[in-house]
Design a protein around this motif. Structure first.
Motif, PDB file in Angstrom:
ATOM      1  N   MET A  65       0.795  -1.253   0.279  1.00  0.00           N
ATOM      2  CA  MET A  65       0.003   0.076  -0.216  1.00  0.00           C
ATOM      3  C   MET A  65       0.687   1.255  -0.177  1.00  0.00           C
ATOM      4  SD  MET A  65      -3.542   0.789   2.468  1.00  0.00           S
ATOM      5  CE  MET A  65      -3.225   1.855   3.146  1.00  0.00           C
ATOM      6  N   MET A  66       0.382   1.850  -0.620  1.00  0.00           N
ATOM      7  CA  MET A  66       1.457   3.617  -1.395  1.00  0.00           C
ATOM      8  C   MET A  66       0.434   4.268   0.413  1.00  0.00           C
ATOM      9  SD  MET A  66       1.823   5.496  -4.856  1.00  0.00           S
ATOM     10  CE  MET A  66       2.330   7.405  -4.323  1.00  0.00           C
ATOM     11  N   GLN A  67       1.611   4.926   0.919  1.00  0.00           N
ATOM     12  CA  GLN A  67       1.274   6.151   1.592  1.00  0.00           C
ATOM     13  C   GLN A  67       2.075   7.273   1.374  1.00  0.00           C
ATOM     14  OE1 GLN A  67       4.402   5.594   5.051  1.00  0.00           O
ATOM     15  NE2 GLN A  67       2.997   6.703   6.334  1.00  0.00           N
ATOM     16  N   ILE A  68       0.903   8.165   1.739  1.00  0.00           N
ATOM     17  CA  ILE A  68       0.925   9.386   1.344  1.00  0.00           C
ATOM     18  C   ILE A  68       1.092  10.567   2.490  1.00  0.00           C
ATOM     19  CG2 ILE A  68      -0.384  11.052   0.475  1.00  0.00           C
ATOM     20  CD1 ILE A  68      -2.849   9.813  -0.990  1.00  0.00           C
ATOM     21  N   CYS A  69       2.537  11.054   2.080  1.00  0.00           N
ATOM     22  CA  CYS A  69       2.904  12.406   3.194  1.00  0.00           C
ATOM     23  C   CYS A  69       2.479  13.683   2.942  1.00  0.00           C
ATOM     24  CB  CYS A  69       4.278  11.926   3.686  1.00  0.00           C
ATOM     25  SG  CYS A  69       5.028  12.291   1.028  1.00  0.00           S
ATOM     26  N   ASP A  70       2.327  14.516   3.817  1.00  0.00           N
ATOM     27  CA  ASP A  70       1.900  15.732   3.765  1.00  0.00           C
ATOM     28  C   ASP A  70       3.211  16.629   3.780  1.00  0.00           C
ATOM     29  OD1 ASP A  70      -0.110  17.477   3.810  1.00  0.00           O
ATOM     30  OD2 ASP A  70      -0.006  17.426   5.985  1.00  0.00           O
ATOM     31  N   SER A  71       3.272  16.871   2.003  1.00  0.00           N
ATOM     32  CA  SER A  71       5.199  17.817   2.188  1.00  0.00           C
ATOM     33  C   SER A  71       4.135  18.541   1.825  1.00  0.00           C
ATOM     34  CB  SER A  71       5.705  16.688   0.714  1.00  0.00           C
ATOM     35  OG  SER A  71       4.381  16.722  -0.116  1.00  0.00           O
ATOM     36  N   TYR A  72       5.311  19.735   1.995  1.00  0.00           N
ATOM     37  CA  TYR A  72       4.704  21.030   1.137  1.00  0.00           C
ATOM     38  C   TYR A  72       3.725  21.419   0.144  1.00  0.00           C
ATOM     39  CZ  TYR A  72       6.384  25.677   0.481  1.00  0.00           C
ATOM     40  OH  TYR A  72       6.164  27.170  -0.246  1.00  0.00           O
ATOM     41  N   SER A  73       3.954  20.811  -0.650  1.00  0.00           N
ATOM     42  CA  SER A  73       3.306  20.382  -2.529  1.00  0.00           C
ATOM     43  C   SER A  73       1.724  20.263  -1.295  1.00  0.00           C
ATOM     44  CB  SER A  73       4.377  19.864  -3.848  1.00  0.00           C
ATOM     45  OG  SER A  73       3.956  18.578  -3.212  1.00  0.00           O
ATOM     46  N   GLN A  74       1.574  19.136  -0.704  1.00  0.00           N
ATOM     47  CA  GLN A  74       0.574  19.647  -0.457  1.00  0.00           C
ATOM     48  C   GLN A  74      -0.386  20.348   0.032  1.00  0.00           C
ATOM     49  OE1 GLN A  74       0.913  15.234   0.617  1.00  0.00           O
ATOM     50  NE2 GLN A  74       0.309  14.142  -1.231  1.00  0.00           N
ATOM     51  N   LYS A  75       0.407  21.170   1.214  1.00  0.00           N
ATOM     52  CA  LYS A  75      -0.259  22.034   1.722  1.00  0.00           C
ATOM     53  C   LYS A  75      -1.074  23.287   0.972  1.00  0.00           C
ATOM     54  CE  LYS A  75       1.019  26.527   3.981  1.00  0.00           C
ATOM     55  NZ  LYS A  75       2.759  27.073   4.252  1.00  0.00           N
ATOM     56  N   TYR A  76      -0.837  22.705  -0.493  1.00  0.00           N
ATOM     57  CA  TYR A  76      -1.327  23.917  -1.302  1.00  0.00           C
ATOM     58  C   TYR A  76      -2.032  23.000  -2.363  1.00  0.00           C
ATOM     59  CZ  TYR A  76       1.831  27.524   0.200  1.00  0.00           C
ATOM     60  OH  TYR A  76       2.806  28.054   0.702  1.00  0.00           O
TER      61      TYR A  76
ATOM     62  N   PHE B 264      -7.902  19.718  -2.370  1.00  0.00           N
ATOM     63  CA  PHE B 264      -7.988  18.564  -1.482  1.00  0.00           C
ATOM     64  C   PHE B 264      -7.699  18.795   0.128  1.00  0.00           C
ATOM     65  CE2 PHE B 264      -7.918  14.555   0.572  1.00  0.00           C
ATOM     66  CZ  PHE B 264      -9.463  14.145   0.295  1.00  0.00           C
ATOM     67  N   ASN B 265      -7.016  18.922   0.242  1.00  0.00           N
ATOM     68  CA  ASN B 265      -6.435  19.653   1.701  1.00  0.00           C
ATOM     69  C   ASN B 265      -7.257  20.744   2.486  1.00  0.00           C
ATOM     70  OD1 ASN B 265      -4.789  17.223   2.063  1.00  0.00           O
ATOM     71  ND2 ASN B 265      -3.160  17.674   1.262  1.00  0.00           N
ATOM     72  N   ALA B 266      -6.754  21.640   1.854  1.00  0.00           N
ATOM     73  CA  ALA B 266      -7.828  22.463   1.912  1.00  0.00           C
ATOM     74  C   ALA B 266      -8.909  22.856   2.079  1.00  0.00           C
ATOM     75  CB  ALA B 266      -7.403  23.966   0.275  1.00  0.00           C
TER      76      ALA B 266
ATOM     77  N   LEU C  66      -8.505  27.259  -9.105  1.00  0.00           N
ATOM     78  CA  LEU C  66      -8.430  26.355  -8.852  1.00  0.00           C
ATOM     79  C   LEU C  66      -7.783  27.923  -7.874  1.00  0.00           C
ATOM     80  CD1 LEU C  66      -8.003  23.666  -7.664  1.00  0.00           C
ATOM     81  CD2 LEU C  66      -5.123  23.456  -8.523  1.00  0.00           C
ATOM     82  N   SER C  67      -6.621  28.495  -8.363  1.00  0.00           N
ATOM     83  CA  SER C  67      -5.641  28.899  -7.249  1.00  0.00           C
ATOM     84  C   SER C  67      -6.874  30.235  -5.861  1.00  0.00           C
ATOM     85  CB  SER C  67      -4.857  29.603  -7.958  1.00  0.00           C
ATOM     86  OG  SER C  67      -5.145  31.041  -8.114  1.00  0.00           O
ATOM     87  N   GLY C  68      -8.108  30.898  -6.735  1.00  0.00           N
ATOM     88  CA  GLY C  68      -9.215  31.458  -6.146  1.00  0.00           C
ATOM     89  C   GLY C  68      -9.615  30.940  -5.155  1.00  0.00           C
ATOM     90  N   LEU C  69      -9.675  29.321  -5.862  1.00  0.00           N
ATOM     91  CA  LEU C  69     -11.280  29.198  -4.516  1.00  0.00           C
ATOM     92  C   LEU C  69      -9.918  28.267  -3.596  1.00  0.00           C
ATOM     93  CD1 LEU C  69     -13.581  27.280  -3.992  1.00  0.00           C
ATOM     94  CD2 LEU C  69     -12.225  25.689  -5.227  1.00  0.00           C
ATOM     95  N   HIS C  70      -8.861  28.119  -4.128  1.00  0.00           N
ATOM     96  CA  HIS C  70      -7.536  27.712  -2.708  1.00  0.00           C
ATOM     97  C   HIS C  70      -7.425  28.825  -1.415  1.00  0.00           C
ATOM     98  CE1 HIS C  70      -4.077  27.054  -0.164  1.00  0.00           C
ATOM     99  NE2 HIS C  70      -4.099  25.257  -0.639  1.00  0.00           N
ATOM    100  N   SER C  71      -7.655  30.013  -2.749  1.00  0.00           N
ATOM    101  CA  SER C  71      -8.030  31.510  -1.269  1.00  0.00           C
ATOM    102  C   SER C  71      -9.232  31.392  -0.510  1.00  0.00           C
ATOM    103  CB  SER C  71      -7.491  32.768  -2.146  1.00  0.00           C
ATOM    104  OG  SER C  71      -7.261  33.792  -1.898  1.00  0.00           O
ATOM    105  N   VAL C  72      -9.676  31.458  -1.334  1.00  0.00           N
ATOM    106  CA  VAL C  72     -11.143  31.254  -0.883  1.00  0.00           C
ATOM    107  C   VAL C  72     -11.456  30.720   0.506  1.00  0.00           C
ATOM    108  CG1 VAL C  72     -13.347  31.419  -1.040  1.00  0.00           C
ATOM    109  CG2 VAL C  72     -12.332  32.742  -2.929  1.00  0.00           C
ATOM    110  N   LEU C  73     -11.305  29.382   0.363  1.00  0.00           N
ATOM    111  CA  LEU C  73     -10.946  28.257   0.817  1.00  0.00           C
ATOM    112  C   LEU C  73     -10.193  28.877   2.351  1.00  0.00           C
ATOM    113  CD1 LEU C  73     -11.429  24.899  -0.864  1.00  0.00           C
ATOM    114  CD2 LEU C  73     -13.294  25.747   1.194  1.00  0.00           C
TER     115      LEU C  73
END
Length: 160
Positions: free
Chosen positions: A1-12, A15-17, A128-135
C-alpha cells in the motif's frame, strides 16, 4: 500500500484546503452549543483580516453601495450560518439548475468552445488558486468565530 506523506506541495492542494475548511467548520459547529447566542454579537473586521491591516470601526458609516458595508454589519450568527451553508455545499453539492438554465449554459459553452481551447489550462489554474484562497480565508473565519465564541461565553481555555 502506498503511503501519502503531507509534504510542502500538498499544503496547497485543493483537497487539503477543503478538508481543513470542513474540519474548522465541524469544530466550530461542535463548539457552538447555542447558535442563537451569536445573534447581535459583532465579529470585528480586524479579527477577520488575515493581513492584520487596520480596518474601519464597525460603527463607521459606509456608503450603501460599498460592498464592505454589508459584511461589516453582519453579526457572528450570520457568519456562522454562512460557513455552515458553504460546508454543506462542499459536502453535498449544490442544487442543479433548471432545464431552461441548462439549455442556456449549453449555448454559452458552444459559443465559448471555439474561443479559448488553449486557455482552459490557464482558466483552471486561475480558478483553482482562487478557490484555494477563498477556502483558506473561510477556514480562518471559522477558527476566529470559534475562538470568539469561547471568549464570549467565558471558556477561552477549551481545546487547548
Amino acid at each position: 500500500m502506498m503511503q501519502i506523506c503531507d509534504s510542502y506541495s500538498q499544503k496547497y492542494s485543493l483537497f487539503n484546503a477543503m478538508n481543513r475548511f470542513i474540519g474548522a467548520v465541524n469544530n466550530m459547529d461542535q463548539t457552538v452549543m447555542v447558535p442563537s447566542l451569536l445573534r447581535d454579537v459583532p465579529l470585528l473586521l480586524e479579527e477577520l483580516d488575515a493581513a492584520g491591516a487596520v480596518c474601519p470601526p464597525r460603527e463607521a458609516a459606509l456608503p450603501p453601495g460599498d460592498p464592505g458595508a454589508y459584511f461589516s454589519r453582519r453579526d457572528m450568527y450570520s457568519h456562522y450560518m454562512l460557513l455552515k451553508s458553504i460546508r454543506n455545499d462542499i459536502e453535498w453539492g449544490v442544487v442543479q439548475p433548471s432545464p431552461a438554465g441548462e439549455e442556456a449554459a449549453r449555448k454559452k459553452d458552444k459559443l465559448e468552445e471555439g474561443e479559448g481551447e488553449e486557455d482552459l489550462e490557464k482558466q483552471f489554474h486561475y480558478h483553482l488558486s482562487g478557490l484555494h484562497s477563498v477556502l483558506s480565508k473561510l477556514t480562518r473565519k471559522a477558527n476566529v468565530l470559534t475562538n470568539r465564541y469561547k471568549q464570549e461565553i467565558g471558556f477561552s481555555s477549551w481545546g487547548q
